[in-house]
Design a protein around this motif. Structure first.
Motif, PDB file in Angstrom:
ATOM      1  N   ALA A  40       0.924  -1.263   0.042  1.00  0.00           N
ATOM      2  CA  ALA A  40      -0.139  -0.047  -0.087  1.00  0.00           C
ATOM      3  C   ALA A  40       0.827   1.353   0.047  1.00  0.00           C
ATOM      4  O   ALA A  40       0.825   2.317  -0.702  1.00  0.00           O
ATOM      5  CB  ALA A  40      -0.870  -0.128   1.380  1.00  0.00           C
ATOM      6  N   LEU A  41       2.194   1.322   0.618  1.00  0.00           N
ATOM      7  CA  LEU A  41       2.910   2.550   0.671  1.00  0.00           C
ATOM      8  C   LEU A  41       3.638   2.553  -0.599  1.00  0.00           C
ATOM      9  O   LEU A  41       3.621   3.520  -0.918  1.00  0.00           O
ATOM     10  CB  LEU A  41       4.020   2.189   1.727  1.00  0.00           C
ATOM     11  N   ARG A  42       3.957   1.542  -1.271  1.00  0.00           N
ATOM     12  CA  ARG A  42       4.507   1.520  -2.518  1.00  0.00           C
ATOM     13  C   ARG A  42       3.368   2.163  -3.445  1.00  0.00           C
ATOM     14  O   ARG A  42       3.828   3.014  -4.360  1.00  0.00           O
ATOM     15  CB  ARG A  42       4.776   0.238  -3.106  1.00  0.00           C
ATOM     16  N   ASP A  43       2.240   1.813  -3.714  1.00  0.00           N
ATOM     17  CA  ASP A  43       1.291   2.179  -4.596  1.00  0.00           C
ATOM     18  C   ASP A  43       0.823   3.546  -4.468  1.00  0.00           C
ATOM     19  O   ASP A  43       0.547   4.249  -5.304  1.00  0.00           O
ATOM     20  CB  ASP A  43       0.357   1.245  -4.626  1.00  0.00           C
ATOM     21  N   LEU A  44       0.614   3.827  -3.045  1.00  0.00           N
ATOM     22  CA  LEU A  44      -0.071   5.161  -2.689  1.00  0.00           C
ATOM     23  C   LEU A  44       1.008   6.190  -2.483  1.00  0.00           C
ATOM     24  O   LEU A  44       0.581   7.338  -2.578  1.00  0.00           O
ATOM     25  CB  LEU A  44      -0.947   4.899  -1.371  1.00  0.00           C
ATOM     26  N   ARG A  45       2.093   5.869  -1.917  1.00  0.00           N
ATOM     27  CA  ARG A  45       3.284   6.970  -1.444  1.00  0.00           C
ATOM     28  C   ARG A  45       4.430   6.896  -2.310  1.00  0.00           C
ATOM     29  O   ARG A  45       5.278   7.823  -2.270  1.00  0.00           O
ATOM     30  CB  ARG A  45       3.420   6.790  -0.112  1.00  0.00           C
ATOM     31  N   GLY A  46       4.704   5.789  -3.340  1.00  0.00           N
ATOM     32  CA  GLY A  46       5.857   5.806  -4.057  1.00  0.00           C
ATOM     33  C   GLY A  46       6.813   5.427  -3.323  1.00  0.00           C
ATOM     34  O   GLY A  46       8.045   5.533  -3.765  1.00  0.00           O
ATOM     35  N   LEU A  47       6.665   4.718  -2.145  1.00  0.00           N
ATOM     36  CA  LEU A  47       7.839   4.274  -1.251  1.00  0.00           C
ATOM     37  C   LEU A  47       8.152   2.648  -1.442  1.00  0.00           C
ATOM     38  O   LEU A  47       7.150   1.894  -0.904  1.00  0.00           O
ATOM     39  CB  LEU A  47       7.454   4.474   0.515  1.00  0.00           C
ATOM     40  N   GLU A  48       9.004   2.515  -1.911  1.00  0.00           N
ATOM     41  CA  GLU A  48       9.327   0.990  -2.239  1.00  0.00           C
ATOM     42  C   GLU A  48       9.714   0.153  -1.011  1.00  0.00           C
ATOM     43  O   GLU A  48      10.333   0.653   0.050  1.00  0.00           O
ATOM     44  CB  GLU A  48      10.707   0.747  -3.150  1.00  0.00           C
ATOM     45  N   PRO A  49       9.211  -0.895  -0.855  1.00  0.00           N
ATOM     46  CA  PRO A  49       9.749  -1.861   0.275  1.00  0.00           C
ATOM     47  C   PRO A  49      11.020  -2.140   0.279  1.00  0.00           C
ATOM     48  O   PRO A  49      11.876  -2.022  -0.604  1.00  0.00           O
ATOM     49  CB  PRO A  49       8.780  -3.132   0.178  1.00  0.00           C
ATOM     50  N   SER A  50      11.826  -1.902   1.693  1.00  0.00           N
ATOM     51  CA  SER A  50      13.261  -2.366   2.046  1.00  0.00           C
ATOM     52  C   SER A  50      13.396  -3.827   1.795  1.00  0.00           C
ATOM     53  O   SER A  50      12.831  -4.505   2.650  1.00  0.00           O
ATOM     54  CB  SER A  50      13.600  -1.688   3.068  1.00  0.00           C
ATOM     55  N   GLY A  51      14.423  -4.200   0.945  1.00  0.00           N
ATOM     56  CA  GLY A  51      14.745  -5.667   1.284  1.00  0.00           C
ATOM     57  C   GLY A  51      13.544  -6.554   0.286  1.00  0.00           C
ATOM     58  O   GLY A  51      12.513  -5.956   0.051  1.00  0.00           O
ATOM     59  N   ALA A  52      14.135  -7.901  -0.010  1.00  0.00           N
ATOM     60  CA  ALA A  52      13.001  -8.843  -0.806  1.00  0.00           C
ATOM     61  C   ALA A  52      11.932  -9.121   0.215  1.00  0.00           C
ATOM     62  O   ALA A  52      12.110  -9.348   1.408  1.00  0.00           O
ATOM     63  CB  ALA A  52      13.780 -10.023  -1.202  1.00  0.00           C
ATOM     64  N   ASP A  53      10.833  -9.364  -0.265  1.00  0.00           N
ATOM     65  CA  ASP A  53       9.391  -9.711   0.131  1.00  0.00           C
ATOM     66  C   ASP A  53       9.137 -11.083  -0.175  1.00  0.00           C
ATOM     67  O   ASP A  53       8.369 -11.256  -1.176  1.00  0.00           O
ATOM     68  CB  ASP A  53       8.539  -8.664   0.034  1.00  0.00           C
ATOM     69  N   PRO A  54       9.194 -12.140   0.765  1.00  0.00           N
ATOM     70  CA  PRO A  54       8.961 -13.468   0.234  1.00  0.00           C
ATOM     71  C   PRO A  54       7.484 -13.524  -0.087  1.00  0.00           C
ATOM     72  O   PRO A  54       7.042 -14.450  -0.693  1.00  0.00           O
ATOM     73  CB  PRO A  54       9.542 -14.306   1.583  1.00  0.00           C
ATOM     74  N   CYS A  55       6.441 -12.990   0.698  1.00  0.00           N
ATOM     75  CA  CYS A  55       5.160 -12.687   0.517  1.00  0.00           C
ATOM     76  C   CYS A  55       4.739 -12.534  -1.082  1.00  0.00           C
ATOM     77  O   CYS A  55       3.782 -13.017  -1.494  1.00  0.00           O
ATOM     78  CB  CYS A  55       4.361 -12.011   1.537  1.00  0.00           C
ATOM     79  N   SER A  56       5.594 -11.669  -1.706  1.00  0.00           N
ATOM     80  CA  SER A  56       5.216 -11.148  -3.003  1.00  0.00           C
ATOM     81  C   SER A  56       6.084 -12.291  -3.943  1.00  0.00           C
ATOM     82  O   SER A  56       5.770 -12.195  -5.253  1.00  0.00           O
ATOM     83  CB  SER A  56       5.855  -9.928  -3.178  1.00  0.00           C
ATOM     84  N   LEU A  57       6.897 -13.089  -3.581  1.00  0.00           N
ATOM     85  CA  LEU A  57       7.486 -14.054  -4.570  1.00  0.00           C
ATOM     86  C   LEU A  57       6.670 -15.273  -4.535  1.00  0.00           C
ATOM     87  O   LEU A  57       7.038 -16.092  -5.414  1.00  0.00           O
ATOM     88  CB  LEU A  57       8.887 -14.207  -3.905  1.00  0.00           C
ATOM     89  N   HIS A  58       5.810 -15.634  -3.792  1.00  0.00           N
ATOM     90  CA  HIS A  58       5.116 -16.999  -3.725  1.00  0.00           C
ATOM     91  C   HIS A  58       4.209 -16.662  -4.971  1.00  0.00           C
ATOM     92  O   HIS A  58       3.939 -15.702  -5.501  1.00  0.00           O
ATOM     93  CB  HIS A  58       4.310 -16.961  -2.419  1.00  0.00           C
ATOM     94  N   GLY A  59       3.692 -17.884  -5.209  1.00  0.00           N
ATOM     95  CA  GLY A  59       2.721 -17.930  -6.203  1.00  0.00           C
ATOM     96  C   GLY A  59       1.961 -19.337  -6.502  1.00  0.00           C
ATOM     97  O   GLY A  59       2.547 -20.081  -5.998  1.00  0.00           O
ATOM     98  N   PRO A  60       0.920 -19.606  -7.364  1.00  0.00           N
ATOM     99  CA  PRO A  60       0.252 -21.004  -7.649  1.00  0.00           C
ATOM    100  C   PRO A  60       1.439 -21.886  -8.000  1.00  0.00           C
ATOM    101  O   PRO A  60       2.123 -21.456  -8.815  1.00  0.00           O
ATOM    102  CB  PRO A  60      -0.859 -20.626  -8.392  1.00  0.00           C
ATOM    103  N   ALA A  61       1.382 -23.180  -7.452  1.00  0.00           N
ATOM    104  CA  ALA A  61       2.061 -24.261  -8.000  1.00  0.00           C
ATOM    105  C   ALA A  61       3.409 -23.931  -7.841  1.00  0.00           C
ATOM    106  O   ALA A  61       4.197 -24.876  -8.416  1.00  0.00           O
ATOM    107  CB  ALA A  61       1.758 -24.651  -9.528  1.00  0.00           C
ATOM    108  N   ARG A  62       3.957 -23.475  -6.703  1.00  0.00           N
ATOM    109  CA  ARG A  62       5.409 -23.330  -6.458  1.00  0.00           C
ATOM    110  C   ARG A  62       5.393 -23.155  -5.187  1.00  0.00           C
ATOM    111  O   ARG A  62       4.588 -22.618  -4.282  1.00  0.00           O
ATOM    112  CB  ARG A  62       5.901 -22.480  -7.272  1.00  0.00           C
ATOM    113  N   ALA A  63       6.405 -23.648  -4.434  1.00  0.00           N
ATOM    114  CA  ALA A  63       7.011 -23.150  -3.207  1.00  0.00           C
ATOM    115  C   ALA A  63       8.264 -22.454  -3.254  1.00  0.00           C
ATOM    116  O   ALA A  63       8.799 -22.210  -4.381  1.00  0.00           O
ATOM    117  CB  ALA A  63       7.498 -24.625  -2.295  1.00  0.00           C
ATOM    118  N   LEU A  64       8.668 -21.997  -2.111  1.00  0.00           N
ATOM    119  CA  LEU A  64       9.988 -21.218  -1.970  1.00  0.00           C
ATOM    120  C   LEU A  64      10.971 -21.959  -1.241  1.00  0.00           C
ATOM    121  O   LEU A  64      10.687 -22.277  -0.146  1.00  0.00           O
ATOM    122  CB  LEU A  64       9.835 -19.633  -1.693  1.00  0.00           C
ATOM    123  N   LEU A  65      12.156 -22.127  -1.671  1.00  0.00           N
ATOM    124  CA  LEU A  65      13.378 -22.543  -0.763  1.00  0.00           C
ATOM    125  C   LEU A  65      14.113 -21.317  -0.294  1.00  0.00           C
ATOM    126  O   LEU A  65      14.803 -20.649  -1.099  1.00  0.00           O
ATOM    127  CB  LEU A  65      14.371 -23.398  -1.556  1.00  0.00           C
TER     128      LEU A  65
END
Length: 300
Positions: free
Chosen positions: A137-162
């Protein structure tokens, strides 16, 4: 967005509409967007390596810019609006929001309504899902990029994360739909079991990930059982019964027992576990069936 805004979109998910509606009631204005982040379930893990998937249930937030600092409201606790300030001790539900907002410059705050989609008692949501949704929400409404990688954004259907210490997250194929399998969570209710951290050796976790890359989803089952930490009667019995009826493996996590089950066996597992736990738990167990879900993203 229309007079009713997101809450008036009949095609939208009910959780999204509810969160937007409560935002409007609390703040007297329409949210300018809504974001969903999945709960992250650690299938196997330890400090050196972990294998995780996204659950369909995590957190939904509705938000709008606020020039006079940030405000937070919890649908789950009916608490707020809460205005974070230096030195305050926010309630546990607000901590992930405060962390996401702590580096926001003056005049760039948000009004936020938070809706966590699983009860705290289940012990499955860590707060990472709330942090992720507020960060988007901060990124989209305020243009503030999250600091560091966000595993919640990297997940997706039919895959896991190691996730390996010191390395970038690695997507791993985990197509339960194609394999005819499901993750079956058995929620044991109040007092069922306290939060437990069942760890697997890093080498075992990586070995399972390699089996998944080869298309063998069933390989996870035996390793789940190996990682199970016994010691609670209800959880141990639920797992024993599930394995006897056809589950391929399982372990306890939070106040739940996680199993890997073939789709044709799920009904029998539910029936058998419910029957065997009668009188042992405060109420009958509840069951959630899942496959890997979408990562964190904007939904309205």
């Amino acid at each position: 967005m229309g007079e009713a805004g997101i809450a008036g979109r009949l095609e939208a998910d009910p959780d999204i509409r509810l969160t937007a509606y409560v935002f409007s009631r609390v703040y007297g204005d329409l949210p300018q967007g809504a974001w969903r982040a999945p709960g992250t379930l650690t299938l196997l893990g330890g400090p050196e390596a972990a294998l995780t998937v996204a659950l369909p249930w995590g957190a939904v937030v509705a938000a709008a810019p606020c020039a006079d600092g940030s405000e937070l409201y919890s649908l789950n606790h009916h608490e707020g609006p809460l205005a974070p300030s230096p030195g305050m001790r926010p309630p546990p539900w607000a901590l992930p929001c405060v962390r996401a907002l702590e580096s926001v410059p003056a005049g760039a705050g948000l009004r936020v309504a938070v809706n966590r989609l699983l009860p705290d008692q289940m012990g499955l949501l860590s707060g990472a899902e709330t942090f992720s949704a507020v960060s988007l929400a901060l990124r989209d409404l305020r243009g503030l990029e999250p600091s560091g990688a966000d595993p919640c954004s990297l997940h997706g259907p039919a895959r896991a994360l190691l996730l390996r210490a010191g390395s970038a997250a690695e997507p791993v194929p985990f197509d339960l739909e194609a394999a005819g399998l499901r993750l079956l969570l058995v929620e044991l209710g109040p007092g069922g079991t306290g939060p437990a951290s069942s760890e697997a050796r890093a080498g075992d976790t990586v070995a399972v990930a390699e089996r998944l890359r080869g298309g063998d989803c069933t390989a996870l089952g035996a390793m789940l059982t190996q990682a199970h930490r016994p010691g609670n009667e209800a959880a141990d019995l639920a797992l024993e019964v599930a394995l006897g009826v056809g589950a391929l493996g399982g372990r306890r996590i939070g106040r739940c027992v996680l199993t890997l089950a073939p789709v044709p066996r799920i009904r029998d597992i539910r029936t058998a576990v419910t029957t065997r736990l009668e009188g042992l738990t405060v109420r009958p167990p509840r069951f959630l069936t899942a496959v890997p879900s979408d990562g964190a993203h904007r939904v309205a």
